[in-house]
Design a protein around this motif. Structure first.
Motif, PDB file in Angstrom:
ATOM      1  N   GLY A   8       0.824  -1.211   0.000  1.00 45.57           N
ATOM      2  CA  GLY A   8       0.000   0.000   0.000  1.00 45.57           C
ATOM      3  C   GLY A   8       0.851   1.252   0.000  1.00 45.57           C
ATOM      4  O   GLY A   8       0.538   2.231  -0.683  1.00 45.57           O
ATOM      5  N   ARG A   9       1.941   1.234   0.758  1.00 48.16           N
ATOM      6  CA  ARG A   9       2.847   2.396   0.801  1.00 48.16           C
ATOM      7  C   ARG A   9       3.510   2.606  -0.556  1.00 48.16           C
ATOM      8  O   ARG A   9       3.655   3.743  -1.013  1.00 48.16           O
ATOM      9  CB  ARG A   9       3.890   2.189   1.899  1.00 48.16           C
ATOM     10  N   ILE A  10       3.891   1.530  -1.211  1.00 49.65           N
ATOM     11  CA  ILE A  10       4.483   1.641  -2.549  1.00 49.65           C
ATOM     12  C   ILE A  10       3.482   2.273  -3.501  1.00 49.65           C
ATOM     13  O   ILE A  10       3.835   3.150  -4.297  1.00 49.65           O
ATOM     14  CB  ILE A  10       4.938   0.255  -3.060  1.00 49.65           C
ATOM     15  N   GLU A  23       5.347 -10.433  -4.045  1.00 42.48           N
ATOM     16  CA  GLU A  23       5.727 -11.544  -3.182  1.00 42.48           C
ATOM     17  C   GLU A  23       6.779 -11.066  -2.199  1.00 42.48           C
ATOM     18  O   GLU A  23       7.563 -10.175  -2.494  1.00 42.48           O
ATOM     19  CB  GLU A  23       6.225 -12.732  -3.987  1.00 42.48           C
ATOM     20  N   LYS A  24       6.760 -11.646  -1.040  1.00 40.14           N
ATOM     21  CA  LYS A  24       7.727 -11.269  -0.031  1.00 40.14           C
ATOM     22  C   LYS A  24       8.951 -12.158  -0.137  1.00 40.14           C
ATOM     23  O   LYS A  24       8.868 -13.310  -0.555  1.00 40.14           O
ATOM     24  CB  LYS A  24       7.114 -11.346   1.359  1.00 40.14           C
ATOM     25  N   ASN A  25      10.067 -11.587   0.208  1.00 39.02           N
ATOM     26  CA  ASN A  25      11.319 -12.319   0.272  1.00 39.02           C
ATOM     27  C   ASN A  25      11.689 -12.377   1.744  1.00 39.02           C
ATOM     28  O   ASN A  25      11.955 -11.358   2.361  1.00 39.02           O
ATOM     29  CB  ASN A  25      12.380 -11.583  -0.545  1.00 39.02           C
ATOM     30  N   VAL A  33      11.611  -7.251   2.323  1.00 35.56           N
ATOM     31  CA  VAL A  33      11.781  -7.102   0.878  1.00 35.56           C
ATOM     32  C   VAL A  33      10.516  -7.546   0.166  1.00 35.56           C
ATOM     33  O   VAL A  33       9.968  -8.612   0.451  1.00 35.56           O
ATOM     34  CB  VAL A  33      12.997  -7.932   0.389  1.00 35.56           C
ATOM     35  N   LEU A  34      10.045  -6.704  -0.763  1.00 33.34           N
ATOM     36  CA  LEU A  34       8.917  -7.040  -1.624  1.00 33.34           C
ATOM     37  C   LEU A  34       9.379  -7.043  -3.068  1.00 33.34           C
ATOM     38  O   LEU A  34      10.074  -6.125  -3.503  1.00 33.34           O
ATOM     39  CB  LEU A  34       7.806  -5.997  -1.501  1.00 33.34           C
ATOM     40  N   ILE A  35       8.980  -8.072  -3.807  1.00 36.31           N
ATOM     41  CA  ILE A  35       9.248  -8.147  -5.240  1.00 36.31           C
ATOM     42  C   ILE A  35       7.920  -7.881  -5.931  1.00 36.31           C
ATOM     43  O   ILE A  35       6.936  -8.594  -5.716  1.00 36.31           O
ATOM     44  CB  ILE A  35       9.821  -9.513  -5.623  1.00 36.31           C
ATOM     45  N   VAL A  41      12.276  -4.588  -7.051  1.00 36.41           N
ATOM     46  CA  VAL A  41      12.561  -5.002  -5.683  1.00 36.41           C
ATOM     47  C   VAL A  41      12.564  -3.763  -4.797  1.00 36.41           C
ATOM     48  O   VAL A  41      13.255  -2.786  -5.084  1.00 36.41           O
ATOM     49  CB  VAL A  41      13.925  -5.722  -5.595  1.00 36.41           C
ATOM     50  N   PHE A  42      11.766  -3.816  -3.745  1.00 29.01           N
ATOM     51  CA  PHE A  42      11.712  -2.730  -2.763  1.00 29.01           C
ATOM     52  C   PHE A  42      12.172  -3.298  -1.432  1.00 29.01           C
ATOM     53  O   PHE A  42      11.720  -4.368  -1.030  1.00 29.01           O
ATOM     54  CB  PHE A  42      10.280  -2.199  -2.616  1.00 29.01           C
ATOM     55  N   ARG A  43      13.046  -2.570  -0.762  1.00 25.62           N
ATOM     56  CA  ARG A  43      13.472  -3.024   0.557  1.00 25.62           C
ATOM     57  C   ARG A  43      13.172  -1.962   1.592  1.00 25.62           C
ATOM     58  O   ARG A  43      13.290  -0.763   1.334  1.00 25.62           O
ATOM     59  CB  ARG A  43      14.939  -3.418   0.577  1.00 25.62           C
ATOM     60  N   PHE A  44      12.773  -2.431   2.739  1.00 29.43           N
ATOM     61  CA  PHE A  44      12.390  -1.562   3.841  1.00 29.43           C
ATOM     62  C   PHE A  44      13.192  -1.986   5.065  1.00 29.43           C
ATOM     63  O   PHE A  44      13.061  -3.130   5.518  1.00 29.43           O
ATOM     64  CB  PHE A  44      10.888  -1.700   4.130  1.00 29.43           C
ATOM     65  N   PRO A  45      14.015  -1.107   5.599  1.00 30.45           N
ATOM     66  CA  PRO A  45      14.818  -1.475   6.771  1.00 30.45           C
ATOM     67  C   PRO A  45      13.940  -1.866   7.955  1.00 30.45           C
ATOM     68  O   PRO A  45      12.902  -1.263   8.202  1.00 30.45           O
ATOM     69  CB  PRO A  45      15.598  -0.196   7.104  1.00 30.45           C
ATOM     70  N   LYS A  46      14.380  -2.897   8.664  1.00 27.63           N
ATOM     71  CA  LYS A  46      13.658  -3.364   9.849  1.00 27.63           C
ATOM     72  C   LYS A  46      14.062  -2.585  11.100  1.00 27.63           C
ATOM     73  O   LYS A  46      13.319  -2.574  12.069  1.00 27.63           O
ATOM     74  CB  LYS A  46      13.940  -4.844  10.089  1.00 27.63           C
ATOM     75  N   TYR A  47      15.249  -1.974  11.071  1.00 25.96           N
ATOM     76  CA  TYR A  47      15.787  -1.345  12.271  1.00 25.96           C
ATOM     77  C   TYR A  47      16.202   0.094  11.993  1.00 25.96           C
ATOM     78  O   TYR A  47      16.473   0.476  10.855  1.00 25.96           O
ATOM     79  CB  TYR A  47      17.011  -2.133  12.769  1.00 25.96           C
ATOM     80  N   GLU A  48      16.254   0.901  13.032  1.00 22.76           N
ATOM     81  CA  GLU A  48      16.635   2.321  12.933  1.00 22.76           C
ATOM     82  C   GLU A  48      18.002   2.492  12.270  1.00 22.76           C
ATOM     83  O   GLU A  48      18.202   3.411  11.482  1.00 22.76           O
ATOM     84  CB  GLU A  48      16.652   2.973  14.311  1.00 22.76           C
TER      85      GLU A  48
END
Length: 60
Positions: A8-10, A23-25, A33-35, A41-48
């Motif tokens: 949704g953010r994308i 699909e998730k990686n 990571v979403l493909i 490929v979009f990546r979103f950091p999990k940590y600060e």
């Protein structure tokens, strides 16, 4: 993180992008990571720390 939320953010940031499939990686230790459409490929950091590293890397 909820992958539906990430998709949704994308769509908010790229409103002209038609997401037919995503699909998730699950292999990333530091990123969610979403493909999208088997092409993007979009990546979103999990940590600060990951967010700060991206900001430094891309000078935001």
């Amino acid at each position: 993180m909820a992958y539906k939320l990430l998709a949704g953010r994308i769509m908010e940031v790229y409103p002209d992008l038609k997401i037919v499939k995503y699909e998730k990686n699950n292999f990333g230790q530091n990123n969610d990571v979403l493909i999208i459409n088997d092409q993007l490929v979009f990546r979103f950091p999990k940590y600060e720390d990951g967010i700060r590293n991206l900001e430094r890397k891309y000078h935001y």
